[in-house]
Write a protein that holds these residues in place. Structure first.
Motif, PDB file in Angstrom:
ATOM      1  N   ARG A   1      -3.165   2.430  -4.137  1.00 39.58           N
ATOM      2  CA  ARG A   1      -3.896   3.471  -3.415  1.00 39.58           C
ATOM      3  C   ARG A   1      -5.153   3.631  -4.173  1.00 39.58           C
ATOM      4  O   ARG A   1      -5.305   3.122  -5.164  1.00 39.58           O
ATOM      5  CB  ARG A   1      -3.256   4.545  -2.992  1.00 39.58           C
TER       6      ARG A   1
ATOM      7  N   GLN B   1      -5.783   5.694   1.605  1.00 44.38           N
ATOM      8  CA  GLN B   1      -4.826   4.548   1.591  1.00 44.38           C
ATOM      9  C   GLN B   1      -5.690   3.390   1.664  1.00 44.38           C
ATOM     10  O   GLN B   1      -6.847   3.338   1.867  1.00 44.38           O
ATOM     11  CB  GLN B   1      -4.232   4.761   3.112  1.00 44.38           C
TER      12      GLN B   1
ATOM     13  N   PRO C   1       0.852  -1.140   0.007  1.00 42.74           N
ATOM     14  CA  PRO C   1       0.025   0.133   0.121  1.00 42.74           C
ATOM     15  C   PRO C   1       0.960   1.228  -0.030  1.00 42.74           C
ATOM     16  O   PRO C   1       2.063   1.329   0.556  1.00 42.74           O
ATOM     17  CB  PRO C   1      -0.844  -0.053   1.186  1.00 42.74           C
ATOM     18  N   ASP C   2       0.478   2.523  -0.576  1.00 38.82           N
ATOM     19  CA  ASP C   2       0.949   3.516  -0.741  1.00 38.82           C
ATOM     20  C   ASP C   2       0.746   4.248   0.677  1.00 38.82           C
ATOM     21  O   ASP C   2      -0.358   5.073   0.849  1.00 38.82           O
ATOM     22  CB  ASP C   2       0.523   4.372  -1.884  1.00 38.82           C
ATOM     23  N   ILE C   3       2.010   4.242   1.553  1.00 40.74           N
ATOM     24  CA  ILE C   3       1.641   4.662   3.043  1.00 40.74           C
ATOM     25  C   ILE C   3       1.796   6.217   2.996  1.00 40.74           C
ATOM     26  O   ILE C   3       1.569   6.899   3.896  1.00 40.74           O
ATOM     27  CB  ILE C   3       2.377   4.086   3.718  1.00 40.74           C
TER      28      ILE C   3
ATOM     29  N   LYS D   1      -4.674   9.914   3.976  1.00 44.95           N
ATOM     30  CA  LYS D   1      -5.416   8.758   4.737  1.00 44.95           C
ATOM     31  C   LYS D   1      -6.681   8.391   4.032  1.00 44.95           C
ATOM     32  O   LYS D   1      -6.858   6.930   4.102  1.00 44.95           O
ATOM     33  CB  LYS D   1      -5.828   9.174   6.370  1.00 44.95           C
TER      34      LYS D   1
END
Length: 120
Positions: free
Chosen positions: A113, A41, A32-34, A38
């Motif tokens: 994402r 995500q 996942p693209d952290i 938010k």
């Protein structure tokens, strides 16, 4: 010749040991693209390491991520990124590895994402 006397494929077809792989196979890591905000995500995959065909398109990777996360949404709602850059659905993984991936000695790492469409 890959056939024995009975004209059936011999045992050597497809594998010569645990490290063998098809010529177009490549190792792939999906995370996942952290760094995304938010609301964009997505959760991590239980099995982020794959070995798949380099001919696989980014559109198929999106479908795979949605299926593994059991999310009922359109693949258009997901973005796949390489080095932070979104990838087009029509690109093959081999093309991405050769033209976008900056660490050729390392396994291809792609992030995912929700895109703008994923919020509606």
């Amino acid at each position: 010749d890959d056939y024995d006397d009975d004209r059936k494929p011999s045992a050597k077809v497809g594998s010569s040991g645990p490290q063998s792989r098809a010529p177009d196979e490549l190792p792939l890591i999906l995370q996942p693209d952290i760094s995304a905000q938010k609301e964009f995500q997505m959760p991590p995959l239980k099995l982020p390491y794959l070995r798949t065909s380099g001919r696989l398109k980014v559109a198929n990777v999106k479908k795979y991520v949605l299926k593994m996360l059991k999310l009922e949404t359109s693949p258009a709602a997901v973005e796949i990124l390489c080095n932070g850059d979104p990838l087009g659905d029509e690109l093959s993984l081999t093309f991405v590895q050769r033209t976008r991936w900056l660490r050729p000695t390392e396994d291809l790492l792609l992030q995912y994402r929700f895109g703008e469409e994923g919020l509606f």
